[in-house]
Design an enzyme around this catalytic site. Structure first.
Site, PDB file in Angstrom:
ATOM      1  N   HIS A 193       4.371   5.218   7.968  1.00 36.88           N
ATOM      2  CA  HIS A 193       3.015   4.678   8.063  1.00 36.88           C
ATOM      3  C   HIS A 193       2.995   3.161   8.174  1.00 36.88           C
ATOM      4  CE1 HIS A 193       1.795   8.700   6.778  1.00 36.88           C
ATOM      5  NE2 HIS A 193       0.649   8.412   7.347  1.00 36.88           N
ATOM      6  N   GLY A 194       3.961   2.500   7.592  1.00 33.90           N
ATOM      7  CA  GLY A 194       3.931   1.044   7.671  1.00 33.90           C
ATOM      8  C   GLY A 194       5.198   0.438   7.116  1.00 33.90           C
TER       9      GLY A 194
END
Lengths: 342, 471
Positions: free
Chosen positions: B326-327
Site C-alpha cells: 500500500h505504501g
C-alpha cells in the site's frame, strides 16, 4: 429490471434538478464567472517559455494583480503583459522560478506587499507555499489537467453554480461550501467571518474589482470584516533578514543577465495602511530593500495623484482607479526611463 | 486521467461511440480500446507508458516461453525474469526513496555522515496494480494453470484495459483475457446497469468521500495538536469512510465502465464494514488484492499446510508485505502487522474460545470488527508514528484537555454518514446492489439515480485524485 425506463426518469429529473439549481442561484444574484486558479496561472507562465522578448512580467501578490490593468499596460507600453502575481503570496518563489528556470531578461515588475514579502522564506508557510504550489503545478501538470481546464472554462463562464477556483470563497455554491456554512454551537471556537468573493478575472489573468464590490458598501464591508478576522490574530514576527537577503540575491542574478527589475508598492488604505505602517515602517523595510536591490522603485505614497484612490476593501483598487493608477504609473516610469521604452 | 473529471466524460463518450459504431470489426475494436487505454494513461505522464510496454512485452514473451518450455531450469528463468522486471520497476519507482532513506538512517546511526542527493523518483500511477496483474499471468503460466493468451493484442489489452488499469480490480488473466477472444457488446440491461454503477461510484467518490468526509479527516490528521478523544475518533472514522468510498467508488466505476463495453469485471468490495471478524473482512475488502496475496504469497509460503506456527508466520509475512504494497513507509507495514495480528488472534479465538454467531451478537461483533479496523486506519493515514501515537492516545485516554478542532456540525455530519454506511453494510452484507435494484420499481430506481446525479453535479469537486492511485 427496466433500466432503460429508470434511466429516462433519472435523466429527466436529474437535468431538471440541475436546471432548477442554476435558476435558483441566478435568482439569488449569483452570476457565472471565471475563477482565478492554478491553470490560469500555469497558462500565463507557459507563455514565458516562448519568445519573451516583448513581454513585461508582473509578480507579487493580489495588489499588483488588481492594480495593474493589463489592457492599458499593453496599449500604452506596446509590450505583452504577463501576470504571474499570486493572491496572498510572497513574490520570492515566482521570482526564483523566473530567475532559475527561464531566460527572461525583459522588464519584471515586483509588487511588494510588506506583510507577505517580509514574512518568511520557510517553504511550508502559506505566503511561500501558495506561490510555490503554482510553480509546482506548472511543472507537474498533466495533459489531462490541461484538457480539464479547457473543458471547464465554458462551464464556468456560462453556469452560475460551477466553480473551479483555488480559493474557498464563502459565496461559492458548491455542496461542500454550503455545508461549511452550517454551524451548531461553538465547540471549536467561533466560526470564521465569511470571506466573500471579489474576483473578476479574464483568461489572461486581467483582474478587475467587480462592480458589486465598488457599489455595494455592505458587501465591501463583509470583505473588510474578513480581513480584520484573518490578519488581526497573532502572527509570527517578520523575517526581514532572510527575505531581504533571498530577494536581493535573486535580484542580482536577474539584473546581471540584463533583466530590468522594478519594484512597486501598491496602495493600501484604512486598516491595512495602519497595520502596515506600524508593523512594517517604510524606512525599515521598503526603503532598505530598495537601497539593497538598487533598481528603480515606486512607492504610491510618493505621488500625490495616488493618495486618494478608492480601495473598496482597503487592499485593492476599484477598477476605474486601477486604470488611472496604471496609466499614471506608466507615465511616471516612462519619464523616469524605467521601462527601456523609446 | 481521472474518472471524476471532465476530460474523462469526453474520453468515455468517444470510446463508446467508436466501440458501438459499425466502423470496426472486433479486432479493430480491441486495437481501439488498447490505444484508448494508452491515451488514458499517457494523458497523465506520456513517457511512463513505456513501463507498461516493457511489462507487456516481457510477460508476453515469458508466458509464451513457459507455454512450450518443459525444462525446469528454463521455466524458472522465465518466471524469475518476469518477476525481476516487474518487481524491479515496483522496487525502483515505489520503494527507491524509502530504501534510500532507511539505508541513510542505518549508515548515519553507525556514525557515518552520508547524505545522498534526493532521487526525485516519480511514482507511476497504478504501478502496484498493473505489475501484480501482469505477474499473475506469468505465475499462472508457470504453474500451468492456464493457456497462453491467443494474441499479443489480447494480452496487451489485458495488461492495459483502461477501466481497471490504475486502481484495479486486479483481474486474473483467465478471467479477463478470455473475454477478449469473442466479440463483446453490452446488452441494453448491461449498458444501463454499467452507467448506473458509474454514477454510483462517482457519487461515492465525489459526494461521500471528497465532499462529506475528506475535510474532517484531513483536518484531524493534518493538525500538529494533541486532540480531544472525540475529534480523534471522528477524524478516524471519517477516514475509514473516506477511503472506503474513494476506493470502492473507483472499483464501482471501473466495473460499470467495463460493463458498458460488455466486459465483466469481478466485485472488489462486498460491504466490508459489516465483516464478522478479520478473515471475513479480507473476503470483503479489496477482494482482488487479498485473493492475489492468498494465491501468490500466502499459499506459496506454505499456507496452512505446515502446522500452526508456520501458518502464523506465513500469515504475518503476507500481511506485512500487503501493508508495504500500500505504501513505502513503516506506518503501512505496522498497518499490515496489525491486521496480521488480528487474523492470528481470531484464529486462536476460534480454536480456544469458539462461539456461535447469532442474529443478536452479529451486529455487535461487526461493530467490534469495524472499531478494530478503525485503529489500523490511524497508522495507514498518519504521516508519522508520532502522529499515529498521538491519535491513539487521544482515542483511548479520551484526553479531555486535548484540542477541540471539529465543530458540532462536522461531528454530526461524519457520525451520520458513517452510521448510515455501517447499517447499510450490515443490512446488505448477504445481498447486493443488483438484487436491491431488481426489487425496486423502475421509477424508484430512476429517482434515486437522479438524486445521485444531482448531488454529484452540485458537489463538483476539483477532480481530486483517488487515494489508491498512489498505491
Amino acid at each position: 429490471m427496466q433500466l432503460k425506463q429508470s434511466f429516462i426518469i433519472a435523466l429527466i429529473l436529474g437535468l431538471g434538478a440541475v436546471a432548477s439549481w442554476e435558476l435558483y442561484w441566478r435568482s439569488q444574484g449569483v452570476k457565472p464567472y471565471l475563477d482565478d486558479n492554478k491553470d490560469l496561472w500555469a497558462n500565463q507562465r507557459a507563455r514565458l517559455d516562448d519568445d519573451n522578448s516583448k513581454m513585461t512580467v508582473f509578480i507579487g501578490s493580489s495588489r499588483i494583480l488588481y492594480d495593474i490593468q493589463l489592457d492599458i499596460w499593453e496599449e500604452l507600453t506596446d509590450t505583452e503583459p504577463i501576470m504571474l502575481a499570486v493572491q496572498g503570496a510572497s513574490p520570492i518563489p515566482i521570482f526564483k522560478d523566473i530567475v532559475d528556470n527561464t531566460n527572461f531578461k525583459g522588464t519584471l515588475m515586483v509588487g511588494i506587499t510588506p506583510p507577505l514579502m517580509f514574512s518568511t522564506v520557510y517553504p511550508e508557510a502559506f505566503p511561500m507555499f501558495r506561490a510555490q504550489s503554482k510553480v509546482a503545478y506548472y511543472e507537474d501538470r498533466t495533459y489531462a489537467q490541461r484538457l480539464n481546464h479547457k473543458l471547464s472554462v465554458p462551464l464556468q463562464t456560462n453556469l452560475a453554480f460551477i466553480r473551479d477556483g483555488d480559493e474557498e470563497w464563502d459565496t461559492d455554491v458548491d455542496l461542500k461550501t454550503l455545508l461549511r456554512h452550517i454551524h451548531i454551537g461553538e465547540r471549536a471556537g467561533p466560526p470564521p467571518v465569511p470571506f466573500n468573493n471579489f474576483e473578476e478575472i479574464a483568461l489572461n489573468r486581467h483582474m478587475k474589482m467587480p462592480e458589486y464590490v465598488t457599489q455595494d458598501t455592505a458587501y465591501a464591508n463583509t470583505i473588510k470584516a474578513a480581513w480584520v478576522d484573518m490578519v488581526g490574530g497573532d502572527r509570527p514576527p517578520p523575517d526581514k533578514e532572510a527575505t531581504t537577503t533571498t530577494f536581493v540575491e535573486l535580484a542580482k542574478k536577474f539584473t546581471a543577465r540584463g533583466g530590468n527589475l522594478i519594484l512597486l508598492r501598491c496602495p493600501s488604505s484604512g486598516f491595512f495602511k495602519e497595520i502596515e505602517g506600524k508593523g512594517f515602517p517604510r524606512a525599515e523595510y521598503w526603503d532598505q530593500l530598495v537601497e539593497k536591490v538598487g533598481v528603480k522603485a515606486y512607492h504610491y505614497d510618493d505621488y500625490p495623484q495616488f493618495r486618494n484612490l478608492f480601495l473598496p476593501e482597503w487592499s485593492h483598487l476599484a477598477t476605474e482607479d486601477a486604470q488611472f493608477f496604471t496609466r499614471e504609473l506608466i507615465a511616471i516610469m516612462k519619464e523616469d526611463n524605467a521601462l527601456n521604452i523609446n | 486521467m481521472l474518472f471524476n473529471s471532465l476530460s474523462f466524460v469526453v474520453f468515455l463518450l468517444i470510446v463508446l461511440v467508436l466501440y458501438y459504431s459499425k466502423l470496426f470489426g472486433w479486432t479493430n475494436k480491441k486495437r481501439m480500446l488498447l490505444i484508448a487505454s494508452y491515451v488514458f494513461y499517457g494523458l497523465w505522464n506520456p513517457p511512463l507508458v513505456i513501463l507498461l510496454w516493457i511489462s507487456t512485452v516481457v510477460d508476453w514473451t515469458a508466458g509464451n516461453k513457459l507455454a512450450v518450455e518443459n525444462d525446469i531450469k528454463k521455466r524458472k528463468f522465465w518466471l524469475l525474469l518476469s518477476m525481476f522486471v516487474n518487481l524491479g520497476f515496483l522496487g525502483f519507482f515505489k520503494y527507491g526513496n524509502f530504501l534510500m532513506e532507511n539505508f541513510v538512517s542505518v549508515v548515519n546511526a553507525l556514525g557515518l555522515d552520508y547524505q545522498p542527493r534526493p532521487m526525485d523518483i516519480i511514482l507511476p500511477m497504478g504501478i502496484s496494480f498493473y505489475t501484480f496483474q501482469t505477474m499473475s499471468y506469468t505465475i499462472d503460466m508457470y504453474y500451468k494453470r492456464m493457456s497462453p493468451a491467443r494474441t499479443f493484442l489480447d494480452f496487451a489489452l489485458y495488461v492495459t484495459f483502461f477501466p481497471q488499469l490504475v486502481a484495479g480490480p486486479i483481474v486474473r488473466a483467465q478471467e479477463l483475457i478470455t473475454q477478449f477472444y469473442e466479440s463483446k457488446r453490452a446488452t441494453t440491461e448491461q449498458f444501463f446497469w454499467g452507467l448506473f454503477l458509474l454514477t454510483t461510484g462517482l457519487f461515492q467518490k465525489v459526494v461521500l468521500a471528497d465532499t462529506l468526509l475528506a475535510d474532517v479527516s484531513d483536518d484531524v490528521f493534518g493538525t500538529a495538536k494533541v486532540l480531544h478523544g472525540v475529534d480523534a475518533w471522528v477524524g478516524t472514522i471519517a477516514f475509514s469512510g473516506q477511503i472506503f468510498f474513494d476506493f470502492a467508488g473507483y472499483s464501482t466505476c471501473a466495473i460499470g465502465i467495463a460493463l458498458m463495453l460488455g466486459i465483466i469485471l469481478p466485485d472488489n468490495f462486498k460491504y466490508p464494514y459489516a465483516a464478522l471478524g478479520f478473515s471475513d473482512l479480507w473476503r470483503r475488502w479489496h477482494i482482488s488484492l487479498s485473493t492475489w496475496l492468498r494465491d501468490y504469497l500466502y499459499i506459496p509460503l506454505g499456507g496452512n499446510r505446515n502446522g500452526l506456527t508456520r501458518m502464523y508466520v506465513a500469515l504475518m509475512i503476507t500481511m506485512l508485505l500487503g501493508g508495504l504494497w500500500h505504501g513505502a513507509a513503516w506506518t503501512f507495514i505496522v498497518w499490515g502487522g496489525l491486521h496480521g495480528t488480528y487474523l492470528i488472534l481470531e484464529r486462536l479465538q476460534k480454536q480456544y474460545l469458539p462461539f456461535k454467531i447469532t442474529a443478536y451478537n452479529g451486529i455487535f461483533l461487526a461493530f467490534i470488527t469495524f472499531s478494530c479496523v478503525n485503529i489500523t486506519w490511524v497508522f495507514f493515514r498518519a504521516d508519522t508514528f508520532k502522529k499515529s501515537w498521538d491519535m491513539i492516545k487521544s482515542m483511548f485516554y479520551a484526553q479531555t484537555d486535548g484540542a477541540k478542532i471539529l465543530g458540532n456540525f462536522d461531528i454530526i455530519k461524519v457520525c451520520t454518514v458513517i452510521g448510515i454506511m455501517f447499517l447499510c453494510h450490515w443490512f446488505m452484507r448477504n445481498s447486493s446492489l443488483k438484487k436491491l435494484a431488481h426489487k425496486a420499481p423502475p421509477w424508484v430506481l430512476g429517482v434515486a439515480w437522479a438524486v445521485l446525479f444531482f448531488l454529484i453535479v452540485i458537489s463538483q469537486g476539483s477532480g481530486e485524485q483517488f487515494i489508491y492511485f498512489q498505491f
